[in-house]
Design an enzyme around this catalytic site. Structure first.
Site, PDB file in Angstrom:
ATOM      1  N   CYS A  42       0.855  -0.780  -0.076  1.00 37.56           N
ATOM      2  CA  CYS A  42       0.040   0.610  -0.093  1.00 37.56           C
ATOM      3  C   CYS A  42       0.399   1.494   0.126  1.00 37.56           C
ATOM      4  CB  CYS A  42      -0.847  -0.291   1.409  1.00 37.56           C
ATOM      5  SG  CYS A  42      -2.080   1.266   1.506  1.00 37.56           S
ATOM      6  N   ASP A  44       0.266   3.784   1.675  1.00 38.95           N
ATOM      7  CA  ASP A  44       0.556   4.259   3.232  1.00 38.95           C
ATOM      8  C   ASP A  44       2.035   4.929   3.785  1.00 38.95           C
ATOM      9  OD1 ASP A  44      -0.037   4.425   5.956  1.00 38.95           O
ATOM     10  OD2 ASP A  44      -2.023   3.817   5.658  1.00 38.95           O
ATOM     11  N   ARG A  46       3.012   5.111   6.465  1.00 39.51           N
ATOM     12  CA  ARG A  46       3.395   4.251   7.804  1.00 39.51           C
ATOM     13  C   ARG A  46       3.651   2.812   7.056  1.00 39.51           C
ATOM     14  NH1 ARG A  46      -2.276   5.105  10.356  1.00 39.51           N
ATOM     15  NH2 ARG A  46      -2.991   4.853   7.677  1.00 39.51           N
ATOM     16  N   HIS A  98      -2.125  -4.075   4.918  1.00 35.46           N
ATOM     17  CA  HIS A  98      -2.000  -2.854   6.327  1.00 35.46           C
ATOM     18  C   HIS A  98      -3.586  -3.618   7.004  1.00 35.46           C
ATOM     19  CE1 HIS A  98      -2.395   0.956   6.125  1.00 35.46           C
ATOM     20  NE2 HIS A  98      -2.490   0.379   4.594  1.00 35.46           N
ATOM     21  N   CYS A 101      -5.980   0.050   7.168  1.00 36.33           N
ATOM     22  CA  CYS A 101      -6.170   0.661   5.367  1.00 36.33           C
ATOM     23  C   CYS A 101      -7.201   1.296   5.151  1.00 36.33           C
ATOM     24  CB  CYS A 101      -6.103  -0.861   4.819  1.00 36.33           C
ATOM     25  SG  CYS A 101      -5.433  -0.179   2.909  1.00 36.33           S
TER      26      CYS A 101
HETATM   27 CO    CO Z   1      -3.440   1.139   2.850  1.00 35.22          CO
END
Ligand code: CO
Length: 215
Positions: A42, A44, A46, A98, A101
């Site tokens: 992803c 993302d 993080r 994750h 998400c």
């Molecule tokens: Co995500």
């Protein structure tokens, strides 16, 4: 120092420390990249791919998009996959989702977000396929987490259904496709235990016939 200057400053520090810990590191990298793994994760912020598996530049080939989705008409993802499998000859493809998400969470709701809803439709399809399981779960967080896991499993299947991966198996290339999920809460990865390394487990309809060079 403004924010962007700070990034360049960080970069200088980073390059210096890498070179100190691994003398000749960048010189060696210029010659070639030789990663054993393709990471599909992803976007993302993080979930930084290299960092969470402790790999250095050159060790992980990476494709990231919103909610780690593998769509069979996405030229971007397919091009990454083809290069990783056919040129770099990676031995492992890791689809890593994750928990928590945002893309998955949004797909589970009916809110309107604009263009991205067309992308998240792929995850709604996963939900729809497993709706019975979701009916039994009332807790919103649990529903999101379940969809995060099912989405990874679905994308592992999507990777396996590509001609790229099946052609590699037909050639006898060692190639394992794995499904992992990362927890932002504790930084730990869980193997969803859905690894595939041949066509045998694929639903018959998705299996491509082995091509012969003499026809
Ligand atoms: Co995500």
């Amino acid at each position: 120092m403004n924010t962007l200057e700070a990034l360049i400053h960080n970069n200088r520090q980073w390059a210096k420390s890498i070179e100190e810990n691994h003398p000749g590191f960048f010189n060696k990298l210029v010659q070639q990249q030789n990663p054993d793994y393709l990471w599909i994760g992803c976007s993302d912020s993080r979930v930084p791919a290299n960092e969470i598996v402790g790999l250095l530049p050159g060790e992980l080939f990476v494709h990231r998009n919103v909610a780690n989705v593998v769509v069979n008409t996405d030229l971007n993802c397919l091009s990454v996959l083809q290069y990783a499998v056919e040129v770099l000859q990676v031995e492992h493809i890791i689809v890593c989702g994750h928990y928590g998400c945002g893309g998955v969470k949004s797909a589970l709701s009916n809110q309107k977000n604009g263009l991205i809803d067309n992308w998240l439709r792929n995850i709604k399809d996963v939900y729809n396929q497993y709706e019975v399981q979701f009916k039994a779960i009332k807790d919103e967080q649990q529903r999101i987490d379940l969809l995060c896991e099912l989405n990874v499993m679905e994308q592992v299947a999507n990777v396996c259904h590509t001609t790229i991966v099946q052609d590699a198996w037909d050639r006898g290339q060692n190639l394992d496709v794995h499904g992992w999920i990362y927890s932002i809460q504790n930084g730990l990865i869980k193997d969803l235990d859905v690894s595939v390394n041949n066509k045998d487990g694929l639903p018959a309809i998705y299996r491509t016939a082995q091509s012969h060079s003499d026809n």
